[in-house]
Structure formats: C-alpha cells, structure tokens
Design a protein around this motif. Sequence first.
Motif: not given
Length: 180
Positions: A83-87, A91-95, A27-28, A50-55
């Motif tokens: 906004r989902w694209e920004d989210r 997330i990808v930058e953090t990961l 989760v962000p 690892l497959y990280f997933a945000y739902v």
Amino acid sequence: MNAHEVPQPSPSRMTPFAGHPIVVAIVPGQPELVALTAISWSQAAGNPPLYFAYVDTTRFVLEEFPDGTVRHGEVDPDTVDDRWEDRRIQIVETLTRVMEGTGVPWEFRYLAGRPDRSLTHLARAVDAAAIVVGTRAPGRGARVREFLEGSVAVQLSHHQHRPVLVVPLGVVDWKTPLWR
C-alpha cells in the motif's frame, strides 16, 4: 567541544534561505495550506527547491543515501504490504497538481521511521535552510496522539539546528475547553 557534545545552534551554523532548499513534511489528505505556505516562502527566497517528504512510520529505514532518499522495509518481515506504493503515487499526483504553474522546483521523498529523524536526515542531505510542518488536524484524537507521540515540530526544534516553520491547520478557540 568533547566527543559527546552535540553542536548547538549558532550564527555560524545558519543556512541562508537564498539558494538553499526547504524541506516540507506532508501527510496524505493534509490541507494544501502546508504546501502553499512552503511555495510562498520559496518564491520569497528566489525559488530554491522544495523537498516534500512523507514519513511512513509503519516502515523502517534499511539504508540512507547521500541525496536524502532511503531504502525502507516493512516492520514485520513476514507480511507483504504494498500500500505504500499507492500512497506514494497519490502524494505525487497531488503535489504535481498543487505545484503546477508555481515556477518552484520540487522533488518528493518517501521516507520511513521516526519523522523527526527522517526529516532531519533529509534536511542535512540537501542542506536545507528550514523545515516546514503542519500542525495535526484538530480534535480529541489528535490531542491524544500528540500527547502520546509528541509533536513532530517540537521534536525537530530540539534535535537539529534549522528553523522549523509550523503551519496551523486548525485553530482552537481560547474559550472552548480543551477536553470535552
């Protein structure tokens, strides 16, 4: 087994950790402890991916693909909310930062709909050995949301056969009253 029976967990349905990926629900803004725990498990099992997933529960699934990805849309078709694209980018930058130098391969999936169903679909698609989730952040609001929506970890443990590793993100003192 008749057509309406659901296959139950058994030794024959176990997926070995070695060589099989791990799905990690994120989760962000969530503490990095969930990702770090998944990295540690992966390293202990020989570095499966690892497959990280945000739902995103504000979107719904239009189509599921065999690799665990989905095509999703807005719940309200009359609104345009990008906004989902920004989210996703955040997330990808953090990961990318967290995963740097770990030696563990990883991918990210942006999913939609009910978290338990979406994570189960991804775990089946990638033949995951387990699913890692974090607990909700502590506080009254989290307890109320969990009461109303239920725990994703509990829903997962009741609706699919893979082990669910729950990472505690906040510990409640046994002496502190639950409802203040």
